[in-house]
Design a protein around this motif. Structure first.
Motif, short mmCIF file in Angstrom:
data_model
loop_
_atom_site.label_atom_id
_atom_site.label_comp_id
_atom_site.label_asym_id
_atom_site.label_seq_id
_atom_site.Cartn_x
_atom_site.Cartn_y
_atom_site.Cartn_z
N PHE A 1 37.20 33.79 43.09
CA PHE A 1 38.38 34.86 42.92
C PHE A 1 37.91 36.38 43.24
O PHE A 1 36.75 36.57 43.51
N LEU A 2 38.69 37.17 43.07
CA LEU A 2 38.38 38.62 43.35
C LEU A 2 38.88 39.63 42.28
O LEU A 2 39.50 39.09 41.38
N SER A 3 38.12 40.55 42.19
CA SER A 3 38.07 41.52 40.95
C SER A 3 38.16 43.04 41.41
O SER A 3 37.42 43.26 42.51
N VAL A 4 38.92 43.78 41.08
CA VAL A 4 39.04 45.38 41.57
C VAL A 4 38.97 46.16 40.40
O VAL A 4 39.64 45.96 39.48
N GLY A 5 38.58 47.46 40.40
CA GLY A 5 38.68 48.52 39.50
C GLY A 5 38.37 49.79 39.77
O GLY A 5 38.73 50.16 41.05
N THR A 6 37.87 50.60 39.03
CA THR A 6 37.71 52.15 39.37
C THR A 6 36.74 52.43 40.15
O THR A 6 36.56 53.41 40.47
N ASP A 7 35.86 51.71 40.48
CA ASP A 7 34.59 51.80 41.29
C ASP A 7 34.87 51.74 42.66
O ASP A 7 33.95 51.96 43.73
N GLY A 8 36.19 51.38 43.14
CA GLY A 8 36.69 51.38 44.63
C GLY A 8 36.12 50.19 45.46
O GLY A 8 36.25 50.22 46.53
N LEU A 9 35.73 49.27 44.55
CA LEU A 9 34.87 47.91 45.49
C LEU A 9 35.67 46.78 45.04
O LEU A 9 36.47 46.89 44.03
N ALA A 10 35.87 45.67 46.14
CA ALA A 10 36.49 44.34 45.75
C ALA A 10 35.50 43.41 45.83
O ALA A 10 34.67 43.33 46.63
N HIS A 11 35.27 42.74 44.58
CA HIS A 11 33.93 41.74 44.49
C HIS A 11 34.61 40.35 44.64
O HIS A 11 35.58 40.05 44.04
N LEU A 12 33.97 39.88 45.53
CA LEU A 12 34.43 38.29 45.48
C LEU A 12 33.31 37.44 44.73
O LEU A 12 32.06 37.76 44.80
N HIS A 13 33.94 36.60 43.59
CA HIS A 13 33.18 35.91 42.80
C HIS A 13 33.60 34.34 42.92
O HIS A 13 34.36 34.05 43.52
N SER A 14 32.27 33.67 42.43
CA SER A 14 32.36 32.25 42.28
C SER A 14 32.36 32.20 40.75
O SER A 14 31.69 32.64 39.98
N LEU A 15 33.35 31.12 40.38
CA LEU A 15 33.01 30.54 38.79
C LEU A 15 32.19 29.96 38.48
O LEU A 15 31.69 30.02 36.99
N LEU A 16 31.08 29.60 39.37
CA LEU A 16 29.72 29.01 39.19
C LEU A 16 28.54 30.04 38.99
O LEU A 16 27.51 29.63 38.73
N GLN A 17 28.81 31.17 39.39
CA GLN A 17 27.62 32.34 39.43
C GLN A 17 28.10 33.60 38.58
O GLN A 17 29.32 33.97 38.87
N ALA A 18 27.21 33.98 37.95
CA ALA A 18 27.25 35.31 37.11
C ALA A 18 27.50 36.69 38.00
O ALA A 18 28.47 37.51 37.74
#
Length: 527
Positions: free
Chosen positions: A399-416
């Motif tokens: 999954f992806l998350s974005v916010g006010t830091d200007g970055l797009a973070h790619l995440h795995s549900l299995l890792q913090a």
């Protein structure tokens, strides 16, 4: 003695006069007629029918049984506006990212973006053609623009022909009592007027989120700044309000920033999930008889009950609840949903949680509803609000998350920690969404007024395409891919416009090794 006499007589007619005459037409013509041979297919059909029974057995009984049902459905459809102007799109592949101005993929990792002006023709760079750019639709509601309202949310209906946008405000100030609108356009309608919506729904307060029903093309769920959750039926032009929660002890008391349709136990039925800044996530069922939304389940995100890995970060905010700003359903697991907060928390939650929520008096919903604590896992927190979360439709753990830091973070549900972090903008990123057809492609709406499209399969970390929303640089606040007509992308702006772009085929057609690349990304270990 016999005497004989003989006489000779002769006669002659008068000379016969004769004459010759000719007749000739000035313009000679040739006429003919011929019957056409009977169509071979028709001939075979007629031959077949003459060999069959006049009426198949049971046909009349079947037609008698379904006649009333068919007439009812035809009468209902005759009053519906859901498919007005709908036409099948038989267009061949295009090489367009269509809109007024854009930056297009040049297939060169060293020069992966190039600014283009309005109405430009195809460009060529080092022997490689850049896709043509043109405007598809720039939709506006004059009343909303006169009031300076922003587009806060956008959604496509399940047929892909109708796009809806919600109007409200995302800036600071007290605008809780300011009226707003929900507008819809049928982009397949001939003679579409971009400055005249097909339907305008007047709402007494700002609309923060909308979502079309997954299978009923005329239903829209909405979340309001007042805390109400509503469902509109766009097939009714006069009174489109179908159901609402109303102000009660068992409803939201803070602005509702996210709504989503959730499958129910009965096949084909959906409930409405809503999340507010007060830390509550509520699940509603649609009761059409009284026209209300009935509360089925409730969840509360309490700071003290957030998994320990992030508790120290949340306590610093001085609030007893987690202010929810974003929510996403996991398409591969009906029990899982993700939540992003204004304090930078990113949480994995479970619908089946049985842990009672330690609800403070400010969140007490009164008798009849036992709120649960849904958070089961905390990802590495951010230092700024999270505006949007999007789950991959191609991989169960990404999954992806974005916010006010200007970055797009790619995440795995299995890792913090995040697997990757990509620089999207030097300002806020308001929304993010995975492509419905390209496993490695996603789009992000930025506060700088552009939409960045990334391809994770490229060696460069630069965007594969950058689309400029407006000459004034108004922030791009929300976006939505069209899951049916996969070449379309709708983007809402702070200037009140809703732009519809057509994406080039290289951004919509899946590559042969794309799924394998996605799997390798998912198996990476977070740093």
């Amino acid at each position: 003695m016999c005497v004989s006499h003989s006489f000779q007589r002769g006669c002659q007619t008068k000379a016969v006069s004769s004459a010759e005459a000719e007749v000739q037409t000035v313009h000679p013509t040739v006429n003919s007629s011929q019957t056409e041979p009977q169509d071979q297919l028709t001939e075979h059909l007629l031959t077949y029918l003459t060999q069959q029974e006049a009426e198949p057995p049971g046909l009349k009984d079947f037609l008698d049984r379904v006649e009333a049902m068919v007439i009812r459905e035809l009468a209902k459809n005759a009053k519906s506006h859901a498919f007005d102007g709908y036409q099948v799109n038989w267009e061949e592949e295009t090489q367009l990212v269509s809109q007024r101005a854009a930056v297009l993929n040049i297939h060169n990792d060293d020069f992966s973006s190039l600014s283009l002006s309005q109405n430009v023709l195809p460009l060529k760079y080092n022997g490689v053609f850049v896709s043509q750019v043109s405007c598809l639709h720039c939709l506006q509601d004059p009343s909303a623009q006169e009031k300076g309202l922003h587009v806060t949310s956008v959604s496509w209906n399940c047929t892909g022909s109708v796009v809806a946008c919600a109007y409200g405000r995302i800036d600071d100030g007290d605008w809780s009592t300011e009226a707003s609108y929900v507008c819809t356009w049928n982009v397949d309608r001939r003679g579409l007027n971009p400055k005249q919506p097909d339907l305008v729904i007047d709402v007494g307060t700002a609309v923060m989120a909308i979502s079309f029903h997954p299978s009923r093309p005329s239903l829209i769920a909405g979340g309001l700044y007042s805390g109400d959750v509503v469902v509109w039926d766009t097939s009714k032009s006069q009174d489109s309000l179908m159901a609402q929660t109303g102000m009660s002890a068992q409803s939201h008391r803070e602005p509702v920033y996210q709504v989503a349709w959730v499958p129910q136990e009965k096949r084909g039925e959906f409930g409405v999930l809503s999340a507010c800044s007060g830390g509550m996530v509520l699940l509603w069922s649609l009761d059409l008889d009284p026209g209300t939304l009935v509360l089925q389940a409730g969840y509360a995100l309490i700071t003290q009950q957030v998994p320990q890995s992030s508790s120290s970060h949340t306590k610093a905010r001085g609030s007893s609840h987690v202010g929810i700003t974003s929510l996403a359903l996991a398409p591969w697991d009906p029990d899982t949903f993700l939540v992003g907060s204004e304090g930078g928390l990113l949480l994995r939650c479970s619908f089946s949680s049985q842990t009672p929520a330690a609800v403070p008096p400010s969140l007490d919903q009164g008798p009849g509803l036992a709120l649960k604590a849904p958070a089961v896992f905390s990802f590495r927190p951010r230092r700024s609000p999270i505006h949007a979360v999007s789950c991959s439709p191609f991989h169960r753990n990404l999954f992806l998350s974005v916010g006010t830091d200007g970055l797009a973070h790619l995440h795995s549900l299995l890792q913090a920690g995040p697997l990757q972090s990509l620089r999207v903008a030097d300002a806020y990123v308001f929304d993010v969404s995975w492509s419905p057809t390209r496993p490695l492609v996603f789009a992000a709406a930025t506060g700088q007024g552009v939409v960045q499209i990334f391809d994770l399969g490229r060696t460069s970390v630069r965007p594969a395409a950058t689309i400029g929303q407006s000459a004034g640089g108004a922030a791009a606040t929300c976006l939505a891919f069209n899951a049916t007509h996969t070449g379309l992308l709708a983007v809402g702006s702070m200037d009140g416009t809703l732009n519809v772009w057509r994406l080039s085929s290289d951004l919509t057609q899946q590559g042969p090794r794309e799924m394998a690349q996605l799997e390798r990304l998912a198996n990476e270990v977070a740093g």
